[in-house]
Design a protein around this motif. Structure first.
Motif, PDB file in Angstrom:
ATOM      1  N   ALA A  57       0.841  -1.202   0.000  1.00 55.55           N
ATOM      2  CA  ALA A  57       0.000   0.000   0.000  1.00 55.55           C
ATOM      3  C   ALA A  57       0.874   1.250   0.000  1.00 55.55           C
ATOM      4  N   GLY A  58       1.971   1.194   0.726  1.00 58.68           N
ATOM      5  CA  GLY A  58       2.878   2.333   0.769  1.00 58.68           C
ATOM      6  C   GLY A  58       3.489   2.638  -0.580  1.00 58.68           C
ATOM      7  N   PHE A  59       3.895   1.601  -1.300  1.00 54.97           N
ATOM      8  CA  PHE A  59       4.471   1.828  -2.629  1.00 54.97           C
ATOM      9  C   PHE A  59       3.412   2.320  -3.622  1.00 54.97           C
ATOM     10  N   VAL A  60       2.251   1.685  -3.619  1.00 56.12           N
ATOM     11  CA  VAL A  60       1.206   2.066  -4.578  1.00 56.12           C
ATOM     12  C   VAL A  60       0.782   3.518  -4.350  1.00 56.12           C
ATOM     13  N   ARG A  61       0.441   3.838  -3.117  1.00 59.48           N
ATOM     14  CA  ARG A  61      -0.004   5.202  -2.826  1.00 59.48           C
ATOM     15  C   ARG A  61       1.163   6.177  -2.819  1.00 59.48           C
ATOM     16  N   GLY A  62       2.313   5.704  -2.369  1.00 59.74           N
ATOM     17  CA  GLY A  62       3.480   6.567  -2.264  1.00 59.74           C
ATOM     18  C   GLY A  62       3.960   7.144  -3.576  1.00 59.74           C
ATOM     19  N   VAL A  63       3.885   6.356  -4.635  1.00 65.02           N
ATOM     20  CA  VAL A  63       4.328   6.866  -5.940  1.00 65.02           C
ATOM     21  C   VAL A  63       3.244   7.698  -6.617  1.00 65.02           C
ATOM     22  N   ILE A  75      -7.873  -0.654  -0.408  1.00 70.27           N
ATOM     23  CA  ILE A  75      -6.820  -1.605  -0.031  1.00 70.27           C
ATOM     24  C   ILE A  75      -5.428  -0.989  -0.139  1.00 70.27           C
ATOM     25  N   PHE A  76      -5.223  -0.112  -1.113  1.00 68.48           N
ATOM     26  CA  PHE A  76      -3.902   0.477  -1.334  1.00 68.48           C
ATOM     27  C   PHE A  76      -3.861   1.965  -1.003  1.00 68.48           C
ATOM     28  N   SER A  77      -4.611   2.379  -0.005  1.00 65.10           N
ATOM     29  CA  SER A  77      -4.629   3.785   0.395  1.00 65.10           C
ATOM     30  C   SER A  77      -3.556   4.061   1.441  1.00 65.10           C
ATOM     31  N   CYS A  81      -2.155   1.604   4.527  1.00 68.63           N
ATOM     32  CA  CYS A  81      -0.736   1.474   4.857  1.00 68.63           C
ATOM     33  C   CYS A  81      -0.535   1.676   6.357  1.00 68.63           C
ATOM     34  N   ALA A  82      -1.121   2.739   6.895  1.00 74.61           N
ATOM     35  CA  ALA A  82      -1.001   3.029   8.325  1.00 74.61           C
ATOM     36  C   ALA A  82      -1.661   1.940   9.171  1.00 74.61           C
ATOM     37  N   GLY A  83      -2.836   1.485   8.748  1.00 80.78           N
ATOM     38  CA  GLY A  83      -3.536   0.440   9.492  1.00 80.78           C
ATOM     39  C   GLY A  83      -2.787  -0.879   9.500  1.00 80.78           C
ATOM     40  N   ALA A  84      -2.233  -1.261   8.361  1.00 82.23           N
ATOM     41  CA  ALA A  84      -1.467  -2.503   8.286  1.00 82.23           C
ATOM     42  C   ALA A  84      -0.189  -2.392   9.106  1.00 82.23           C
ATOM     43  N   LEU A  85       0.422  -1.227   9.129  1.00 75.31           N
ATOM     44  CA  LEU A  85       1.614  -1.014   9.950  1.00 75.31           C
ATOM     45  C   LEU A  85       1.263  -1.099  11.434  1.00 75.31           C
ATOM     46  N   LEU A  86       0.131  -0.539  11.816  1.00 72.48           N
ATOM     47  CA  LEU A  86      -0.341  -0.646  13.205  1.00 72.48           C
ATOM     48  C   LEU A  86      -0.621  -2.105  13.556  1.00 72.48           C
ATOM     49  N   LEU A  87      -1.266  -2.844  12.652  1.00 69.69           N
ATOM     50  CA  LEU A  87      -1.524  -4.264  12.875  1.00 69.69           C
ATOM     51  C   LEU A  87      -0.218  -5.027  13.039  1.00 69.69           C
TER      52      LEU A  87
END
Length: 95
Positions: A57-63, A75-77, A81-87
């Motif tokens: 998600a970080g790469f998709v949204r980041g670029v 899914i790729f917002s 990214c923040a939620g998956a990192l928190l998980l």
């Protein structure tokens, strides 16, 4: 005369927080693979899944890519990214 409406794509910009998270996960996992292991040294698949989701998600949204379909945008917002990192953080602290 029939005119066809072609949507004009909006310019997207790099989202540095998401891209930074993705790069840190990529480099961290490459240099220190035990990051994705449990206390016994075995692969922690749940943790790896959460980290890889955050990285993806970080790469998709980041670029700056914003998918057209709503489900993929969610899914790729940046929030995903923040939620998956928190998980991943919660899973790592749990073990």
């Amino acid at each position: 005369m029939n005119t066809v409406h072609v949507p004009v794509p909006t310019p997207s910009r790099i989202q540095w927080p998401s891209l930074t998270v993705a790069l840190l996960i990529m480099v961290g996992g490459t240099l220190y693979p035990p990051l994705m292991a449990d206390a016994a040294g075995k692969a922690d698949h749940d943790l790896a899944m959460a980290l890889f989701w955050a990285m993806s998600a970080g790469f998709v949204r980041g670029v700056g890519f914003v998918p057209r379909r709503r489900i993929w945008r969610v899914i790729f917002s940046g929030w995903a990214c923040a939620g998956a990192l928190l998980l991943a953080s919660m899973l790592k602290l749990q073990h």
